[in-house]
Design an enzyme around this catalytic site. Structure first.
Site, PDB file in Angstrom:
ATOM      1  N   ARG A   1      32.368  37.194  51.734  1.00 54.86           N
ATOM      2  CA  ARG A   1      33.429  37.789  52.326  1.00 54.86           C
ATOM      3  C   ARG A   1      33.792  37.331  53.687  1.00 54.86           C
ATOM      4  O   ARG A   1      32.560  36.998  54.340  1.00 54.86           O
ATOM      5  CB  ARG A   1      32.970  39.273  52.444  1.00 54.86           C
TER       6      ARG A   1
ATOM      7  N   GLU B   1      42.588  38.596  54.625  1.00 60.31           N
ATOM      8  CA  GLU B   1      43.217  38.156  53.621  1.00 60.31           C
ATOM      9  C   GLU B   1      44.664  38.987  53.457  1.00 60.31           C
ATOM     10  O   GLU B   1      44.614  40.195  53.499  1.00 60.31           O
ATOM     11  CB  GLU B   1      42.447  38.178  52.339  1.00 60.31           C
TER      12      GLU B   1
ATOM     13  N   HIS C   1      40.654  32.795  47.911  1.00 62.92           N
ATOM     14  CA  HIS C   1      39.594  33.732  47.150  1.00 62.92           C
ATOM     15  C   HIS C   1      39.719  33.625  45.484  1.00 62.92           C
ATOM     16  O   HIS C   1      40.079  34.575  45.129  1.00 62.92           O
ATOM     17  CB  HIS C   1      40.150  35.295  47.812  1.00 62.92           C
TER      18      HIS C   1
HETATM   19  C1  DGY Z   1      34.426  39.559  43.831  1.00 60.50           C
HETATM   20  O1  DGY Z   1      33.961  39.823  42.557  1.00 60.50           O
HETATM   21  O2  DGY Z   1      33.648  40.348  44.745  1.00 60.50           O
HETATM   22  C2  DGY Z   1      34.951  38.593  44.140  1.00 60.50           C
HETATM   23  O3  DGY Z   1      35.159  38.438  45.499  1.00 60.50           O
HETATM   24  C3  DGY Z   1      36.574  38.840  43.703  1.00 60.50           C
HETATM   25  O4  DGY Z   1      36.656  38.578  42.493  1.00 60.50           O
END
Ligand code: DGY
Length: 319
Positions: free
Chosen positions: A238, A267, A285
């Site tokens: 993240r 984001e 992402h």
């Molecule tokens: C997740 O699955 O947490 C990804 O970051 C988004 O697909």
């Protein structure tokens, strides 16, 4: 009473087809995040919500949906949901672990390799018309094989990243609040270590931790200063785990060599200081974005939602 579900963003037809005909579905087929007021309006009277990380489900949203029984996130990360508030209100929260582990690990490696071997710079150069002859010292990068890989967050994805490192004959260090069992450490040839040692000794540092108050800006001014100047940082967890302003400074001033980033603090906005830097490879992402995996995520989220609505235990509740 017939059940009703709100799908707050686009979801593959094959996954939606799993929903029985007697369940009524309100479907927002775009991938644009809904304004909070619209989310709250459309959630009213619903039993289930199937949502993606662009949908923030906080206590205020939950308060407007007293009939809600399940929030099925189409992602393994669930920092978009106030899980404690959901629990207080008796709402089950589910995520999509396992199905995206290998795909995400593949992509973390893609970023690592691209940053180490300057693949994006090479691509731009090859297209630019500036390539006029073979050059001895053109776009030198760093070797990956036999180097030290530091993995922060040694859950499913961190371990899948470690498994791939076996093929590169790397020394693998990991840092996690929970120690892996001895068999896993042996199989993956991975050694547990404290954060300071990992940062000091690793040639590549890759982040696979959840975003929590403890991991917010885990990589920042102070920690970046302890990394090797030749180090490459990869983030497919993240964005807010990394202080982007501090990272941009370190990349610009040679504090570390390069970075590969799939996630960002705000984001879809990328910190303006990162944008001009050639030594950072960026992706919007997409670490879990393979055709197969996105369908598997959607399918699992639908199954989780239906299980709760049918009074069964969900397949993958958040821990
Ligand atoms: C997740 O699955 O947490 C990804 O970051 C988004 O697909």
């Amino acid at each position: 009473m017939p059940k009703s579900v709100f799908i707050s963003n686009v979801l593959p037809q094959a996954a939606r087809d799993l929903i029985p005909k007697d369940v009524s579905v309100d479907y927002n087929e775009t991938d644009t995040p809904l304004p909070k007021t619209e989310l709250m309006t459309r959630l009213r009277g619903k039993d289930g919500l199937i949502c993606q990380i662009v949908t923030t489900v906080d206590d205020e949203v939950l308060a407007q949906a007293p009939s809600l029984r399940v929030v099925a996130n189409v992602a393994v990360g669930y920092n978009n949901i106030d899980v404690a508030a959901a629990r207080r209100r008796g709402v089950v929260v589910t995520n999509t672990p396992d199905v995206l582990t290998e795909t995400t690990a593949d992509f973390a490696w893609a970023l690592l390799m691209a940053a180490a071997r300057r693949v994006v710079e090479a691509d731009h150069f090859a297209r630019s018309g500036r390539w006029t002859r073979w050059q001895w010292d053109l776009l030198w990068g760093a070797d990956v094989h036999e180097k030290t890989l530091g993995i922060i967050g040694f859950g499913r994805i961190g371990r899948a990243v470690a498994r791939r490192a076996l093929g590169f004959d790397m020394r693998v260090l990991y840092h996690d609040g929970v120690r892996a069992d001895a068999a896993t450490e042996r199989e993956l040839r991975a050694a547990p270590t404290d954060l300071a040692t990992l940062l000091r000794e690793s040639d590549f540092v890759t982040l696979h931790t959840n975003l929590t108050p403890e991991t917010h800006h885990l990589i920042g001014e102070r920690t970046l200063r302890t990394m090797k100047r030749s180090a490459v940082l990869v983030n497919a967890s993240r964005g807010p785990v990394v202080d982007e302003a501090a990272l941009a400074r370190a990349l610009r001033e040679g504090g570390i060599a390069a970075a590969g980033l799939d996630v960002f603090e705000e984001e879809p906005t990328i910190h303006p200081d990162l944008l001009p830097l050639a030594n950072v490879v960026m992706a919007p992402h997409i670490a879990s974005a393979s055709r197969e995996t996105r369908l598997a995520m959607a399918t699992l989220a639908v199954k989780n939602c239906l299980a709760v609505l049918e009074g069964k235990p969900p397949l993958t509740p958040v821990p």
